[in-house]
Design a protein around this motif. Structure first.
Motif, PDB file in Angstrom:
ATOM      1  N   TRP A   1      -4.978  18.307  17.962  1.00 52.55           N
ATOM      2  CA  TRP A   1      -3.783  17.835  17.286  1.00 52.55           C
ATOM      3  C   TRP A   1      -2.756  17.353  18.284  1.00 52.55           C
ATOM      4  N   ASN A   2      -1.805  16.555  17.800  1.00 55.15           N
ATOM      5  CA  ASN A   2      -0.648  16.240  18.631  1.00 55.15           C
ATOM      6  C   ASN A   2       0.551  17.054  18.141  1.00 55.15           C
ATOM      7  N   ALA A   3       1.665  16.875  18.833  1.00 54.24           N
ATOM      8  CA  ALA A   3       2.833  17.707  18.560  1.00 54.24           C
ATOM      9  C   ALA A   3       3.293  17.588  17.105  1.00 54.24           C
ATOM     10  N   LEU A   4       3.155  16.401  16.527  1.00 52.67           N
ATOM     11  CA  LEU A   4       3.625  16.218  15.154  1.00 52.67           C
ATOM     12  C   LEU A   4       2.770  16.992  14.163  1.00 52.67           C
ATOM     13  N   ASP A   5       1.461  17.006  14.391  1.00 55.81           N
ATOM     14  CA  ASP A   5       0.575  17.789  13.528  1.00 55.81           C
ATOM     15  C   ASP A   5       0.989  19.263  13.581  1.00 55.81           C
ATOM     16  N   ILE A   6       1.129  19.734  14.817  1.00 52.96           N
ATOM     17  CA  ILE A   6       1.415  21.159  15.038  1.00 52.96           C
ATOM     18  C   ILE A   6       2.779  21.515  14.444  1.00 52.96           C
ATOM     19  N   TYR A   7       3.763  20.660  14.730  1.00 55.12           N
ATOM     20  CA  TYR A   7       5.115  20.906  14.241  1.00 55.12           C
ATOM     21  C   TYR A   7       5.141  20.918  12.711  1.00 55.12           C
ATOM     22  N   THR A   8       4.400  20.016  12.088  1.00 56.27           N
ATOM     23  CA  THR A   8       4.435  19.914  10.633  1.00 56.27           C
ATOM     24  C   THR A   8       3.880  21.178   9.968  1.00 56.27           C
TER      25      THR A   8
ATOM     26  N   ILE B   1      -4.302  24.576   5.670  1.00 54.80           N
ATOM     27  CA  ILE B   1      -4.491  24.946   7.085  1.00 54.80           C
ATOM     28  C   ILE B   1      -4.092  26.405   7.288  1.00 54.80           C
ATOM     29  N   HIS B   2      -2.969  26.788   6.702  1.00 56.51           N
ATOM     30  CA  HIS B   2      -2.523  28.172   6.852  1.00 56.51           C
ATOM     31  C   HIS B   2      -3.498  29.137   6.176  1.00 56.51           C
ATOM     32  N   ARG B   3      -4.082  28.697   5.065  1.00 48.46           N
ATOM     33  CA  ARG B   3      -5.056  29.523   4.364  1.00 48.46           C
ATOM     34  C   ARG B   3      -6.288  29.756   5.253  1.00 48.46           C
ATOM     35  N   ILE B   4      -6.750  28.681   5.896  1.00 52.49           N
ATOM     36  CA  ILE B   4      -7.888  28.834   6.808  1.00 52.49           C
ATOM     37  C   ILE B   4      -7.501  29.786   7.938  1.00 52.49           C
ATOM     38  N   GLN B   5      -6.276  29.592   8.460  1.00 58.63           N
ATOM     39  CA  GLN B   5      -5.847  30.405   9.594  1.00 58.63           C
ATOM     40  C   GLN B   5      -5.810  31.890   9.230  1.00 58.63           C
ATOM     41  N   THR B   6      -5.209  32.209   8.095  1.00 60.04           N
ATOM     42  CA  THR B   6      -5.057  33.631   7.750  1.00 60.04           C
ATOM     43  C   THR B   6      -6.368  34.229   7.262  1.00 60.04           C
ATOM     44  N   THR B   7      -7.154  33.472   6.512  1.00 57.98           N
ATOM     45  CA  THR B   7      -8.400  34.040   5.992  1.00 57.98           C
ATOM     46  C   THR B   7      -9.346  34.386   7.133  1.00 57.98           C
ATOM     47  N   TYR B   8      -9.425  33.505   8.101  1.00 59.72           N
ATOM     48  CA  TYR B   8     -10.403  33.722   9.174  1.00 59.72           C
ATOM     49  C   TYR B   8      -9.754  34.223  10.454  1.00 59.72           C
TER      50      TYR B   8
ATOM     51  N   VAL C   1      -1.803  20.278   2.034  1.00 62.76           N
ATOM     52  CA  VAL C   1      -2.764  20.341   3.141  1.00 62.76           C
ATOM     53  C   VAL C   1      -2.264  21.304   4.228  1.00 62.76           C
ATOM     54  N   ALA C   2      -0.940  21.400   4.390  1.00 63.44           N
ATOM     55  CA  ALA C   2      -0.417  22.380   5.349  1.00 63.44           C
ATOM     56  C   ALA C   2      -0.712  23.801   4.849  1.00 63.44           C
TER      57      ALA C   2
ATOM     58  N   HIS D   1       0.795  -1.233   0.000  1.00 66.68           N
ATOM     59  CA  HIS D   1       0.000   0.000   0.000  1.00 66.68           C
ATOM     60  C   HIS D   1       0.821   1.274   0.000  1.00 66.68           C
ATOM     61  N   ARG D   2       2.113   1.113  -0.103  1.00 70.73           N
ATOM     62  CA  ARG D   2       2.990   2.282  -0.041  1.00 70.73           C
ATOM     63  C   ARG D   2       2.633   3.338  -1.076  1.00 70.73           C
ATOM     64  N   HIS D   3       2.291   2.861  -2.309  1.00 73.21           N
ATOM     65  CA  HIS D   3       2.065   3.818  -3.386  1.00 73.21           C
ATOM     66  C   HIS D   3       0.776   4.614  -3.201  1.00 73.21           C
ATOM     67  N   ASN D   4      -0.060   4.202  -2.229  1.00 76.70           N
ATOM     68  CA  ASN D   4      -1.282   4.966  -1.979  1.00 76.70           C
ATOM     69  C   ASN D   4      -1.090   6.069  -0.943  1.00 76.70           C
ATOM     70  N   LEU D   5       0.085   6.080  -0.337  1.00 77.20           N
ATOM     71  CA  LEU D   5       0.284   7.047   0.740  1.00 77.20           C
ATOM     72  C   LEU D   5       0.432   8.458   0.180  1.00 77.20           C
ATOM     73  N   PRO D   6      -0.004   9.454   0.944  1.00 76.44           N
ATOM     74  CA  PRO D   6       0.145  10.836   0.481  1.00 76.44           C
ATOM     75  C   PRO D   6       1.613  11.171   0.238  1.00 76.44           C
ATOM     76  N   THR D   7       1.857  11.977  -0.774  1.00 83.03           N
ATOM     77  CA  THR D   7       3.228  12.362  -1.115  1.00 83.03           C
ATOM     78  C   THR D   7       3.619  13.632  -0.361  1.00 83.03           C
ATOM     79  N   ASP D   8       4.867  14.045  -0.547  1.00 82.07           N
ATOM     80  CA  ASP D   8       5.315  15.318   0.028  1.00 82.07           C
ATOM     81  C   ASP D   8       4.430  16.459  -0.465  1.00 82.07           C
ATOM     82  N   LYS D   9       4.030  16.371  -1.728  1.00 84.11           N
ATOM     83  CA  LYS D   9       3.184  17.427  -2.292  1.00 84.11           C
ATOM     84  C   LYS D   9       1.835  17.472  -1.590  1.00 84.11           C
ATOM     85  N   ASP D  10       1.265  16.281  -1.348  1.00 82.55           N
ATOM     86  CA  ASP D  10       0.004  16.212  -0.608  1.00 82.55           C
ATOM     87  C   ASP D  10       0.153  16.889   0.747  1.00 82.55           C
TER      88      ASP D  10
END
Ligand SMILES: *[C@@H]1O[C@H](CO)[C@@H](O)[C@H](O)[C@H]1NC(C)=O
Ligand SMILES: *[C@@H]1O[C@H](CO)[C@@H](O)[C@H](O)[C@H]1NC(C)=O
Ligand SMILES: *[C@@H]1O[C@H](CO)[C@@H](O)[C@H](O)[C@H]1NC(C)=O
Ligand SMILES: *[C@@H]1O[C@H](CO)[C@@H](O)[C@H](O)[C@H]1NC(C)=O
Ligand SMILES: *[C@@H]1O[C@H](CO)[C@@H](O)[C@H](O)[C@H]1NC(C)=O
Ligand SMILES: *[C@@H]1O[C@H](CO)[C@@H](O)[C@H](O)[C@H]1NC(C)=O
Ligand SMILES: *[C@@H]1O[C@H](CO)[C@@H](O)[C@H](O)[C@H]1NC(C)=O
Length: 528
Positions: free
Chosen positions: A178-185, A150-157, A146-147, A133-142
């Protein structure tokens, strides 16, 4: 007869094989992981289902481990009983032939068997599952898409990092965080794109989280890593002495792993350079966070446009004979440019049917860049075009549009169904063709747009017209109609509009762009 049958099925097999092969070639971007997961909710659902599979796979692995552990534990228990007996008096123990025979036999055979058992690799199947299932995983671009969302939502609102991380979105508390990894990413992505000030807020939040909780060790996010990125952000903002103070306070345990040793070396080098910078420049906190007033677009998305007087609501019975039988509820939002909002022009059942038709064939939407269609950050959504006669429901809706608008839809565009995903938006744009567009397009420009909302959106996702300060929230069954062209046929720039980022919810719409050429006889004149 048999031969014929055999040939026949061979022919079919090769036909199917051929098609299959072609499909692989066509969908190559997806094979290479380019699935644009964050761009629509159906894609995200498939990802969630994939995670369920990963969880049950890991559960299988844990069960296998547990089974092995149980075998070992119960064997050890029996051995412990024997050992306790033997330890009382070893000499006496081995002088009994029952014991000594057994001892020799165990060491001759059993321990070799145990070695084999302990060496047996565990969870081969589960490892294979990961690979499969490796090839189904989100890529760096994904991940960066999505990051960005999140920033778009943050700045727009205008949301705080700490609020978002704890599930407080635009004033509404959700039972999630979120956990630390979400926030850090999120912070790291902002750092990588040079938005250091915003990055810092997330990095501080990640540090706070790590102080209070622990992540599972294999996920390996070190406090020091986050602090170092924080310090690097401070350096980028020329807050050298703050950075120095932070770095000097880090207690990096050199004796531990090589990664830490690398960090230690890196830190030491940064500190050496910082001493020089601090001595040559003061710690200027740049207070000039240019708090320029938010754009009209942002005000619109935040619902801050002044309330406009309701022009009128009425039942429109005049356009076609059909409407005399089934009048439409409509609300005029603006007379010039002409813009109306229809209510209840699509049923829940129709909306559901359209979404179901679209879901399996959604593709990233594109924007026009000098005549070629490209996927762009300006428009993050997936869509699909439906020919006028594609399905009964599409035909019916096209007829309804003709009835609603009084336009002749011959030679207009196909219906485009669009699904917005995480923070999905479409920046400010006009629907008309202009400038360097193909001259055929310029001559048959989009006289009007009809935009149907296929569901309510819990938060965000408004359609805004910054120039005329109109703001329309998605409501199931509503349709917005406006004219894109001036009476002269030139684009009406006041109709420039945007789809604000979705905060919470899954936004589905479809649009019909009506071309001007067929309307030469019937174009209604509203400003009379
Ligand atoms: C919030 O989620 C937790 C699980 O994460 C659950 O136990 C709890 O019941 C939920 N609370 C509400 C109000 O839904
Ligand atoms: C760290 O620096 C020391 C001495 O400066 C060096 O011997 C060592 O190889 C470096 N380690 C790494 C991981 O760079
Ligand atoms: C920046 O603002 C802080 C208070 O917020 C103030 O103490 C400091 O003097 C200001 N610095 C400059 C350079 O204006
Ligand atoms: C801060 O703003 C003031 C006036 O708006 C300007 O004179 C000054 O150069 C700015 N400083 C920086 C560091 O941008
Ligand atoms: C579009 O093409 C024109 C000339 O052909 C060029 O000047 C312009 O930079 C191009 N714009 C983009 C966004 O590529
Ligand atoms: C009914 O709607 C059509 C299309 O928008 C418009 O041309 C017509 O003027 C409307 N009729 C009334 C009475 O508002
Ligand atoms: C729309 O225009 C086409 C071509 O001009 C014509 O054949 C058709 O009858 C028109 N449809 C209606 C409903 O008037």
């Amino acid at each position: 007869m048999k031969l014929f049958y055999w040939l026949y099925s061979c022919f079919f097999a090769s036909l199917i094989f051929g098609i299959d092969h072609m499909r692989n070639v066509l969908s190559e971007p997806e094979q290479s992981g380019e699935q644009y997961y964050s761009m629509s909710t159906p894609g995200l659902v498939s990802l969630l289902e994939l995670e369920f599979k990963f969880i049950s796979n890991m559960n299988d692995y844990a069960n296998a481990l547990e089974q092995k552990l149980q075998v070992l534990r119960s064997a050890l228990n029996a051995m412990d009983v024997e050992r306790a007996k033997a330890q009382l008096d070893k000499m006496q123990y081995v002088s009994n032939p029952i014991n000594s025979f057994s001892l020799i036999r165990r060491l001759h055979r059993d321990w070799k068997k145990w070695q084999v058992y302990m060496e047996q690799p565990l969870g081969k199947e589960q490892m294979a599952f990961f690979e499969q299932h490796r090839h189904n995983l989100p890529t760096d671009k994904d991940m960066s898409a999505v990051a960005d969302a999140i920033h778009r939502i943050q700045t727009t609102y205008f949301l705080e990092a700490s609020d978002m991380a704890s599930g407080l979105l635009n004033g509404k508390q959700y039972n999630t965080s979120w956990n630390a990894l979400d926030i850090y990413t999120v912070g790291k992505n902002l750092y990588n794109t040079g938005k250091y000030k915003d990055a810092i807020k997330w990095l501080i939040e990640a540090i706070e989280w790590l102080k209070r909780h622990q992540l599972p060790a294999p996920l390996g996010l070190q406090m020091t890593t986050v602090q170092l990125d924080y310090a690097q952000s401070l350096i980028q903002l020329e807050q050298y002495s703050d950075a120095l103070e932070l770095l000097q306070s880090l207690h990096i345990d050199e004796s531990s792993d090589p990664e830490m040793l690398g960090l230690k070396n890196k830190t030491d080098e940064i500190i050496r350079n910082l001493y020089q910078l601090v001595s040559t420049s003061p710690n200027t906190i740049n207070n000039n966070s240019t708090t320029s007033s938010p754009s009209s677009y942002l005000l619109g998305c935040r619902g801050k446009f002044p309330a406009h007087p309701k022009l009128y609501c009425k039942y429109n019975k005049t356009t076609t004979p059909f409407l005399r039988l089934a009048p439409l509820k409509m609300e005029v939002l603006s007379l010039d440019p002409y813009m109306t909002l229809y209510h209840d022009v699509i049923s829940l059942r129709e909306a559901t049917e359209i979404k179901e038709l679209a879901t399996p064939i959604l593709r990233p939407t594109t924007v026009d860049r000098n005549g070629s269609n490209v996927v762009s950050k300006v428009r993050t959504a997936k869509g699909v075009w439906f020919a006028d006669d594609y399905k009964e429901v599409i035909q019916r809706i096209n007829e309804r549009i003709a009835d609603m608008t009084g336009f002749n839809l011959t030679n207009s565009e196909k219906i485009q169904v669009i699904s917005y995903g995480v923070g999905g938006h479409y920046g400010v744009h006009g629907d008309y063709f202009e400038g360097q567009a193909d001259s055929n397009l310029l001559h048959d420009n989009r006289i009007a747009t009809v935009l149907f909302y296929l569901n309510d959106v819990e938060q965000g996702g408004a359609t805004v017209f910054p120039r005329i300060k109109r703001h329309v929230l998605p409501r199931l069954g509503d349709a917005l109609l406006w004219y894109n062209l001036l009476p002269s046929g030139e684009p009406d720039l006041r109709t420039r509009h945007a789809a604000c980022p979705v905060i919470v919810g899954s936004k589905w719409i479809f649009t019909k762009w009506i071309r001007v050429k067929e309307q030469f006889r019937i174009r209604p004149c509203h400003r009379d």
